[in-house]
Each structure stands twice: as structure tokens, then as C-alpha cells.
Design a protein around this motif. Structure first.
Motif, PDB file in Angstrom:
ATOM      1  N   ILE A  62      50.702  20.314  71.954  1.00  0.00           N
ATOM      2  CA  ILE A  62      50.577  21.724  72.367  1.00  0.00           C
ATOM      3  C   ILE A  62      50.284  21.808  73.863  1.00  0.00           C
ATOM      4  CG2 ILE A  62      49.263  23.854  72.059  1.00  0.00           C
ATOM      5  CD1 ILE A  62      48.608  22.935  69.271  1.00  0.00           C
ATOM      6  N   ALA A  63      49.393  20.939  74.325  1.00  0.00           N
ATOM      7  CA  ALA A  63      49.040  20.937  75.750  1.00  0.00           C
ATOM      8  C   ALA A  63      50.275  20.683  76.614  1.00  0.00           C
ATOM      9  CB  ALA A  63      47.974  19.875  76.021  1.00  0.00           C
ATOM     10  N   ILE A  64      51.119  19.741  76.186  1.00  0.00           N
ATOM     11  CA  ILE A  64      52.328  19.432  76.951  1.00  0.00           C
ATOM     12  C   ILE A  64      53.279  20.630  76.959  1.00  0.00           C
ATOM     13  CG2 ILE A  64      54.417  18.000  76.978  1.00  0.00           C
ATOM     14  CD1 ILE A  64      52.648  15.682  75.957  1.00  0.00           C
ATOM     15  N   ILE A  65      53.427  21.291  75.798  1.00  0.00           N
ATOM     16  CA  ILE A  65      54.290  22.485  75.736  1.00  0.00           C
ATOM     17  C   ILE A  65      53.808  23.543  76.719  1.00  0.00           C
ATOM     18  CG2 ILE A  65      54.928  24.471  74.306  1.00  0.00           C
ATOM     19  CD1 ILE A  65      55.103  22.605  71.923  1.00  0.00           C
ATOM     20  N   PHE A  66      52.513  23.902  76.631  1.00  0.00           N
ATOM     21  CA  PHE A  66      51.960  24.921  77.523  1.00  0.00           C
ATOM     22  C   PHE A  66      52.100  24.500  78.983  1.00  0.00           C
ATOM     23  CE2 PHE A  66      49.290  26.493  73.849  1.00  0.00           C
ATOM     24  CZ  PHE A  66      49.819  27.769  73.845  1.00  0.00           C
ATOM     25  N   ASP A  67      51.815  23.229  79.260  1.00  0.00           N
ATOM     26  CA  ASP A  67      51.833  22.738  80.633  1.00  0.00           C
ATOM     27  C   ASP A  67      53.242  22.778  81.216  1.00  0.00           C
ATOM     28  OD1 ASP A  67      50.530  21.277  82.903  1.00  0.00           O
ATOM     29  OD2 ASP A  67      51.977  19.745  82.316  1.00  0.00           O
ATOM     30  N   ARG A  68      54.218  22.254  80.478  1.00  0.00           N
ATOM     31  CA  ARG A  68      55.590  22.201  80.998  1.00  0.00           C
ATOM     32  C   ARG A  68      56.174  23.597  81.189  1.00  0.00           C
ATOM     33  NH1 ARG A  68      53.790  18.001  81.649  1.00  0.00           N
ATOM     34  NH2 ARG A  68      54.598  15.930  81.133  1.00  0.00           N
ATOM     35  N   VAL A  69      55.918  24.478  80.221  1.00  0.00           N
ATOM     36  CA  VAL A  69      56.480  25.831  80.307  1.00  0.00           C
ATOM     37  C   VAL A  69      55.853  26.605  81.465  1.00  0.00           C
ATOM     38  CG1 VAL A  69      56.654  28.058  79.119  1.00  0.00           C
ATOM     39  CG2 VAL A  69      57.108  25.948  77.864  1.00  0.00           C
ATOM     40  N   SER A  70      54.527  26.565  81.580  1.00  0.00           N
ATOM     41  CA  SER A  70      53.860  27.318  82.650  1.00  0.00           C
ATOM     42  C   SER A  70      54.170  26.727  84.023  1.00  0.00           C
ATOM     43  CB  SER A  70      52.347  27.367  82.417  1.00  0.00           C
ATOM     44  OG  SER A  70      51.800  26.063  82.342  1.00  0.00           O
ATOM     45  N   THR A  92      53.485  34.486  59.651  1.00  0.00           N
ATOM     46  CA  THR A  92      54.900  34.622  59.990  1.00  0.00           C
ATOM     47  C   THR A  92      55.623  33.329  59.611  1.00  0.00           C
ATOM     48  OG1 THR A  92      54.300  36.039  61.863  1.00  0.00           O
ATOM     49  CG2 THR A  92      56.528  35.128  61.851  1.00  0.00           C
ATOM     50  N   PRO A  93      56.799  33.419  58.983  1.00  0.00           N
ATOM     51  CA  PRO A  93      57.538  32.201  58.612  1.00  0.00           C
ATOM     52  C   PRO A  93      57.765  31.277  59.815  1.00  0.00           C
ATOM     53  CG  PRO A  93      58.531  34.122  57.589  1.00  0.00           C
ATOM     54  CD  PRO A  93      57.485  34.637  58.531  1.00  0.00           C
ATOM     55  N   TRP A  94      57.677  29.967  59.557  1.00  0.00           N
ATOM     56  CA  TRP A  94      57.749  29.004  60.647  1.00  0.00           C
ATOM     57  C   TRP A  94      59.049  29.063  61.465  1.00  0.00           C
ATOM     58  CZ3 TRP A  94      61.399  25.220  61.129  1.00  0.00           C
ATOM     59  CH2 TRP A  94      62.139  24.876  59.986  1.00  0.00           C
ATOM     60  N   PRO A  95      60.214  29.354  60.863  1.00  0.00           N
ATOM     61  CA  PRO A  95      61.413  29.420  61.714  1.00  0.00           C
ATOM     62  C   PRO A  95      61.334  30.519  62.774  1.00  0.00           C
ATOM     63  CG  PRO A  95      62.036  29.233  59.400  1.00  0.00           C
ATOM     64  CD  PRO A  95      60.581  29.534  59.434  1.00  0.00           C
ATOM     65  N   ILE A  96      60.704  31.651  62.393  1.00  0.00           N
ATOM     66  CA  ILE A  96      60.580  32.769  63.339  1.00  0.00           C
ATOM     67  C   ILE A  96      59.638  32.390  64.472  1.00  0.00           C
ATOM     68  CG2 ILE A  96      59.812  35.167  63.614  1.00  0.00           C
ATOM     69  CD1 ILE A  96      60.723  35.655  60.727  1.00  0.00           C
ATOM     70  N   ILE A  97      58.484  31.792  64.132  1.00  0.00           N
ATOM     71  CA  ILE A  97      57.529  31.355  65.157  1.00  0.00           C
ATOM     72  C   ILE A  97      58.186  30.349  66.092  1.00  0.00           C
ATOM     73  CG2 ILE A  97      55.398  30.052  65.556  1.00  0.00           C
ATOM     74  CD1 ILE A  97      54.828  32.848  64.630  1.00  0.00           C
ATOM     75  N   THR A  98      58.928  29.410  65.499  1.00  0.00           N
ATOM     76  CA  THR A  98      59.608  28.389  66.313  1.00  0.00           C
ATOM     77  C   THR A  98      60.597  29.033  67.279  1.00  0.00           C
ATOM     78  OG1 THR A  98      59.398  26.791  64.503  1.00  0.00           O
ATOM     79  CG2 THR A  98      61.010  26.287  66.222  1.00  0.00           C
ATOM     80  N   LEU A  99      61.386  29.993  66.784  1.00  0.00           N
ATOM     81  CA  LEU A  99      62.358  30.682  67.645  1.00  0.00           C
ATOM     82  C   LEU A  99      61.665  31.463  68.761  1.00  0.00           C
ATOM     83  CD1 LEU A  99      64.959  31.984  65.016  1.00  0.00           C
ATOM     84  CD2 LEU A  99      65.338  30.231  66.780  1.00  0.00           C
ATOM     85  N   ILE A 100      60.540  32.104  68.435  1.00  0.00           N
ATOM     86  CA  ILE A 100      59.787  32.856  69.454  1.00  0.00           C
ATOM     87  C   ILE A 100      59.301  31.918  70.559  1.00  0.00           C
ATOM     88  CG2 ILE A 100      57.668  34.150  69.894  1.00  0.00           C
ATOM     89  CD1 ILE A 100      58.021  35.415  67.096  1.00  0.00           C
ATOM     90  N   ILE A 101      58.719  30.777  70.154  1.00  0.00           N
ATOM     91  CA  ILE A 101      58.202  29.817  71.138  1.00  0.00           C
ATOM     92  C   ILE A 101      59.331  29.252  71.992  1.00  0.00           C
ATOM     93  CG2 ILE A 101      57.063  27.569  71.420  1.00  0.00           C
ATOM     94  CD1 ILE A 101      55.387  28.258  68.932  1.00  0.00           C
ATOM     95  N   LEU A 102      60.455  28.938  71.350  1.00  0.00           N
ATOM     96  CA  LEU A 102      61.598  28.403  72.098  1.00  0.00           C
ATOM     97  C   LEU A 102      62.172  29.449  73.055  1.00  0.00           C
ATOM     98  CD1 LEU A 102      63.503  26.346  69.359  1.00  0.00           C
ATOM     99  CD2 LEU A 102      61.848  25.538  71.048  1.00  0.00           C
ATOM    100  N   ALA A 103      62.203  30.715  72.617  1.00  0.00           N
ATOM    101  CA  ALA A 103      62.699  31.793  73.488  1.00  0.00           C
ATOM    102  C   ALA A 103      61.793  31.958  74.707  1.00  0.00           C
ATOM    103  CB  ALA A 103      62.785  33.100  72.702  1.00  0.00           C
ATOM    104  N   ILE A 104      60.475  31.914  74.483  1.00  0.00           N
ATOM    105  CA  ILE A 104      59.528  32.019  75.604  1.00  0.00           C
ATOM    106  C   ILE A 104      59.710  30.841  76.555  1.00  0.00           C
ATOM    107  CG2 ILE A 104      57.075  31.956  76.219  1.00  0.00           C
ATOM    108  CD1 ILE A 104      56.535  33.456  73.558  1.00  0.00           C
TER     109      ILE A 104
END
Length: 295
Positions: A271-279, A58-70
């Protein structure tokens, strides 16, 4: 007086024969049941391949938008979303995007599998003290066993590849999910349970409508810890063919490439910080919601 200074132990030949017998039995089991075991884990391999293909193709902008939306839906925090964006852009800028996406796909599948396995076991533990006493020692062994040891049986059973690595990661990461599910359900206020009984709720209705919703913040903490432990296992799992950020780190260790190891190690930290902060942010939101409802 030799026994006083040197601990008495099994005869060397007897000990060697015992180890050989156990090893031979395990090898015989894998030879006899190898095809059946491969077939059993085939759906898991397909799921892992689909997740990997989605994240890498999947193109990186789409993945980035999905992660930011989550991140936004979970945290409702612009600070968390901005942190995720900066981390992802930095990872991409330093040419670690593909390996990062493979790692995220692996962590996603591991987390889903850990929830599917851990949630029912945690629920059973919360409903039976006898079952809890039986499972707790097993969880203690799983959490204290050196992570490298998990690679030996899975490689003997399934060889080198993604699925053996996935299984090793799940075994290492699932105990917090089980423990905190059990703890969360046990901590539900007895007065609320009695009120539920007074309204004629069945055991199943009480679990689905009362216990699990109230235990959700604690269960989210279990998911958080499972993700952190899975990420910690990524480098170890790369030894048996798991692709992602662990392989460059392993290569850096073997060839003494300092910057390669540090950059990819920092990507794992990101990645760990992203998962940790979001969860954690989602868990706090659930906690606040529960306090508002029952305050």
C-alpha cells in the motif's frame, strides 16, 4: 562528591507527588469534559465509518477499478497502474483484502484531516515569521516524540476505538504537511509575486491564484510524507482498536506467528508503494507543468 557522579535531581517524594498531581488533573479534566469531547469528535467518527463501509462493502472489482483510475489520472503511467494492479491482486489472493481496505480507509481519512488542518497552518506560517517561530518547536516535539506516547492522552480522553487511533495517527503524520506547505509558499519566486502585485491582485487573490498553484508540487510532497507516516503508525494504532493490517501484525508479535506478520507487513509495504508512486508521479507532473508554464 556524590553530586559529581550522580546528577542532582528533585526529591523522589516531590517528583512522585508532581506526577500524581498532573495525572489527577488530566483524569479530572477527562471526567468533566468526556461527553463534550465525544460529541465534538462524533462527525469524525461518522466520516470514518462511512469510509470504512464504502471500502469494505463495495465489490472488489469496483474498488480495484477506482484505484487504478486514480493511479492513471495522477501518473499517466501504465507502469504505475500495472504495479497497483499486481499489488492489489496479490493482497486479495492472500486473503488480506478486507484488512487492507480498512487500512486504506483509515489512511484516506487521516490524509484528508491532515490536509484540512495542515494547509491553513502552513499558510499562516508562510505569512508570519513570528508564527513560524512559535509553531516550529511544537512540530519538532510532534516529530520526535515516540509514537506510542501519543496513545496515552487520546485513550484517556476518548477510550479505545477508531477515533482515538485516528487522532493519534493525525498528530503523528501532520507535521510534514505543515512544514512543506510553509516551505512551498516561501519558495515562490519574488519576481512573480511582484508581477502579481503590479496587476493589482489582493493578498487573497495572490495566495489562491499564484502562491498555492506554484507551491503545489512541494505541498504534494508533504501529502506524500503524511501518508507514509500515517502508514508507519498503523501497527501502533492497532493497539487501541484500529482495525486493519496492523491488528494481524500485532497478533503475530504476541503469538510469534512469523508468516502472519510478514504477509501483513508486506501488504502494508505494498500500500505504501502504491501511495508513494502515485503521489510522486502526480507531483512530478505538476512540476513539469509549472516548468512549461514559466519556462
Amino acid at each position: 562528591m556524590d553530586w559529581f557522579f550522580k546528577f542532582p535531581h528533585m526529591d523522589d517524594d516531590a517528583l512522585r507527588n508532581l506526577k500524581k498531581m498532573i495525572d489527577a488533573g488530566f483524569r479530572a479534566f477527562t471526567r468533566a469534559n468526556g461527553d463534550a469531547i465525544d460529541g465534538f469528535f462524533s462527525p469524525l467518527q461518522k466520516f470514518l465509518i462511512l469510509a470504512d463501509q464504502f471500502m469494505t462493502q463495495t465489490p472488489w472489482p469496483i474498488i480495484t477499478l477506482i484505484i487504478l483510475a486514480i493511479a492513471w489520472l495522477a501518473s499517466r503511467s501504465l507502469k504505475v497502474v500495472l504495479g497497483c494492479l499486481i499489488t492489489l491482486l496479490t493482497i486479495g489472493f492472500f486473503d488480506m483484502w478486507d484488512d487492507t481496505m480498512r487500512t486504506i480507509s483509515m489512511i484516506f481519512v487521516c490524509t484528508v484531516l491532515s490536509i484540512v488542518l495542515g494547509l491553513p497552518i502552513g499558510i499562516l506560517m508562510s505569512r508570519s515569521d513570528r508564527f513560524q517561530k512559535l509553531v516550529n518547536p511544537i512540530l519538532d516535539v510532534m516529530q520526535t516524540m515516540p509514537s506510542f506516547v501519543y496513545l496515552i492522552p487520546v485513550v484517556m480522553l476518548l477510550g479505545i476505538g477508531k477515533v482515538p487511533g485516528l487522532i493519534a495517527v493525525v498528530i503523528y503524520a501532520v507535521p510534514p504537511m505543515i512544514r512543506l506547505t510553509n516551505l512551498g509558499i516561501r519558495l515562490v519566486d519574488r519576481d512573480i509575486l511582484e508581477a502579481s502585485d503590479a496587476f493589482g491582485s489582493s493578498s487573497w487573490q495572490k495566495l489562491l491564484n499564484v502562491q498555492l498553484p506554484l507551491a503545489l508540487p512541494t505541498i504534494m510532497a508533504g501529502i506524500n510524507q503524511t501518508i507514509m507516516m500515517a502508514l508507519a503508525m498503523v501497527v501502533v494504532a492497532s493497539m487501541i482498536g484500529v482495525q486493519g493490517l496492523g491488528q494481524p501484525v500485532l497478533k503475530a508479535i504476541a503469538n510469534q506467528y512469523f508468516t502472519l506478520g510478514v504477509f501483513n507487513g508486506l501488504a502494508i509495504v505494498g500500500i505504501a508503494i502504491i501511495f508513494d508512486r502515485v503521489s510522486q508521479a502526480y507531483g512530478r507532473r505538476l512540476q513539469k507543468h509549472r516548468e512549461v508554464v514559466h519556462g
